[in-house]
Design a protein around this motif. Structure first.
Motif, PDB file in Angstrom:
ATOM      1  N   LEU A 280       0.826  -1.210   0.000  1.00  0.00           N
ATOM      2  CA  LEU A 280       0.000   0.000   0.000  1.00  0.00           C
ATOM      3  C   LEU A 280       0.856   1.254   0.000  1.00  0.00           C
ATOM      4  O   LEU A 280       0.625   2.192  -0.780  1.00  0.00           O
ATOM      5  N   LEU A 281       1.857   1.304   0.852  1.00  0.00           N
ATOM      6  CA  LEU A 281       2.705   2.493   0.949  1.00  0.00           C
ATOM      7  C   LEU A 281       3.515   2.706  -0.327  1.00  0.00           C
ATOM      8  O   LEU A 281       3.717   3.847  -0.752  1.00  0.00           O
ATOM      9  N   ARG A 282       3.964   1.635  -0.927  1.00  0.00           N
ATOM     10  CA  ARG A 282       4.701   1.770  -2.184  1.00  0.00           C
ATOM     11  C   ARG A 282       3.824   2.427  -3.243  1.00  0.00           C
ATOM     12  O   ARG A 282       4.269   3.310  -3.988  1.00  0.00           O
ATOM     13  N   ASP A 283       2.561   2.010  -3.315  1.00  0.00           N
ATOM     14  CA  ASP A 283       1.659   2.582  -4.318  1.00  0.00           C
ATOM     15  C   ASP A 283       1.256   4.014  -3.998  1.00  0.00           C
ATOM     16  O   ASP A 283       0.828   4.759  -4.895  1.00  0.00           O
ATOM     17  N   GLN A 284       1.385   4.406  -2.716  1.00  0.00           N
ATOM     18  CA  GLN A 284       1.070   5.790  -2.354  1.00  0.00           C
ATOM     19  C   GLN A 284       2.065   6.782  -2.959  1.00  0.00           C
ATOM     20  O   GLN A 284       1.735   7.935  -3.194  1.00  0.00           O
TER      21      GLN A 284
ATOM     22  N   LYS B 169       4.196   5.820  -5.674  1.00  0.00           N
ATOM     23  CA  LYS B 169       4.556   5.408  -7.032  1.00  0.00           C
ATOM     24  C   LYS B 169       4.143   6.454  -8.063  1.00  0.00           C
ATOM     25  O   LYS B 169       2.983   6.838  -8.157  1.00  0.00           O
ATOM     26  N   GLY B 170       5.114   6.920  -8.817  1.00  0.00           N
ATOM     27  CA  GLY B 170       4.848   7.879  -9.879  1.00  0.00           C
ATOM     28  C   GLY B 170       4.541   9.292  -9.416  1.00  0.00           C
ATOM     29  O   GLY B 170       4.224  10.163 -10.232  1.00  0.00           O
ATOM     30  N   LYS B 171       4.662   9.561  -8.119  1.00  0.00           N
ATOM     31  CA  LYS B 171       4.282  10.869  -7.589  1.00  0.00           C
ATOM     32  C   LYS B 171       5.491  11.725  -7.200  1.00  0.00           C
ATOM     33  O   LYS B 171       5.330  12.896  -6.857  1.00  0.00           O
ATOM     34  N   ILE B 172       6.659  11.148  -7.200  1.00  0.00           N
ATOM     35  CA  ILE B 172       7.851  11.888  -6.794  1.00  0.00           C
ATOM     36  C   ILE B 172       8.814  11.959  -7.976  1.00  0.00           C
ATOM     37  O   ILE B 172       9.207  10.928  -8.531  1.00  0.00           O
ATOM     38  N   HIS B 173       9.170  13.157  -8.353  1.00  0.00           N
ATOM     39  CA  HIS B 173      10.078  13.364  -9.478  1.00  0.00           C
ATOM     40  C   HIS B 173      11.232  14.256  -9.029  1.00  0.00           C
ATOM     41  O   HIS B 173      11.023  15.380  -8.576  1.00  0.00           O
TER      42      HIS B 173
ATOM     43  N   ILE C  67       4.553   9.625   2.815  1.00  0.00           N
ATOM     44  CA  ILE C  67       3.969   8.553   3.625  1.00  0.00           C
ATOM     45  C   ILE C  67       3.565   9.077   4.992  1.00  0.00           C
ATOM     46  O   ILE C  67       2.512   8.704   5.533  1.00  0.00           O
ATOM     47  N   GLU C  68       4.378   9.954   5.567  1.00  0.00           N
ATOM     48  CA  GLU C  68       4.044  10.543   6.864  1.00  0.00           C
ATOM     49  C   GLU C  68       2.728  11.317   6.791  1.00  0.00           C
ATOM     50  O   GLU C  68       1.885  11.203   7.687  1.00  0.00           O
TER      51      GLU C  68
END
Length: 355
Positions: free
Chosen positions: A155-159, A161-165, A329-330
């Motif tokens: 779940l946390l990985r998908d939170q 995923k693709g959102k940080i560049h 995540i925090e």
């Protein structure tokens, strides 16, 4: 490279002769003395959306983390540790349940794979069962804990995923801001002749108890051997030839003892100190480290230098991605806690009593 010897010697680090700790699958003896015995932990330490969190998980983790301490941790510090562990358990439960709502699931095969890895750390299945009994845990509870962690990780990985560049500009800015950090330490190139306290083949074959009994005797023999070689060095015999004949660091011995360039701080402090006293071309006396005895010859040095950006660009990118993911995540966990019903039944006083 004689660093390869370190791995074999690690089990005897600094003559401590302590086995490495691993979650769940550590030596059972350390649970004979419960470090939480005076902490008044209730059976149920918290309730999260109607689910009870039991104190045995806190007890397990604290005993695992504190098993190798030589001095007991003060009560107030242990209470703070328990509160931190409880906080993580609450987060863990929230993420697990959220994962279930979102359709995340873990296969029994994935759980069993992780469970088997834990069990393999024991000499036998009976030893594994005894360890669980001492912790007040069952196989089913361990597997459930594994399932919770695997679900939470997905779940946390998908939170994130693709959102940080991470952009080149961010990397360059970070490098400029932290430039003083990116300094290589001084380096030296040396040859050495190495005789270990205990031969590698003995370490690989003997038990810990056997090694304890023979360590002093082997170390005395190693000292005699290195002293005899040192007499040949002083007599003017070729250092490289002596290393090839007598050094027990096989990788460097075949190169005449050449260690290539090493940064200060990588090897034992005793070696750094000995090298720092040498001029290029000079040979040390016999140097004792926790791994054995050395004779060193300094061949070259390099001053401290700045690490070029291109060499660490990837590392900076990874660091910025990781810190960004942690913040994201925090925030996500904070949002889960705000809408959850959380009751905490363990709220100890976290300061020293006034005298």
């Amino acid at each position: 490279m004689w660093v390869s010897y370190f791995r074999k010697w690690a089990a005897l680090a600094v003559l401590g002769l302590a086995l490495a700790a691993v979650p769940v699958a550590a030596e059972p003896e350390y649970f004979q003395e419960d470090v939480t015995g005076d902490m008044d932990l209730p059976k149920v330490v918290a309730r999260v959306n109607g689910v009870d969190l039991e104190s045995k998980y806190i007890k397990f983790e604290m005993n695992r983390l504190l098993q190798n301490r030589k001095e007991p941790l003060p009560l107030v510090k242990r209470k703070r540790m328990a509160v931190d562990i409880l906080d993580r358990e609450i987060n863990r439960e929230l993420i697990y349940k959220e994962g279930g709502k979102a359709g995340y699931s873990v296969t029994p095969e994935a759980v069993q794979e992780q469970f088997d890895k834990l069990r393999e750390n024991y000499e036998s299945y009976g030893a594994f069962q005894q360890a669980l009994k001492q912790r007040g845990l069952t196989e089913a509870e361990i597997k459930k804990s594994i399932e919770v962690d695997l679900t939470a990780n997905d779940l946390l990985r998908d939170q994130v995923k693709g959102k940080i560049h991470v952009t080149d500009e961010q990397v360059e800015h970070f490098y400029k801001e932290k430039k003083s950090v990116f300094q290589r330490p001084e380096a030296f190139r040396a040859q050495h002749i190495f005789v270990p306290h205990i031969p590698v083949d003995v370490i690989e074959k003997a038990s810990m108890d056997q090694l304890k009994e023979v360590m002093a005797e082997y170390s005395r023999e190693a000292k005699k051997k290195i002293d005899a070689v040192y007499e040949k060095v002083k007599a003017g015999e070729d250092f490289g030839d002596l290393a090839r004949q007598h050094s027990e660091d096989a990788a460097s011995a075949e190169k005449g003892g050449d260690l290539d360039f090493m940064y200060k701080g990588v090897l034992d402090p005793e070696i750094d100190e000995a090298v720092s006293k040498l001029q290029v071309g000079e040979v040390s006396g016999v140097v004792k480290s926790k791994y054995g005895y050395h004779i060193l010859k300094l061949n070259d040095t390099k001053p401290s230098e700045e690490v070029p950006l291109d060499e660490i660009r990837g590392s900076i990118q990874n660091y910025l991605f990781t810190t960004g993911a942690e913040k994201m995540i925090e925030r996500y966990i904070d949002s889960l806690r705000k809408k959850a019903e959380i009751e905490v039944f363990y709220q100890p006083v976290l300061h020293e009593p006034v005298r």
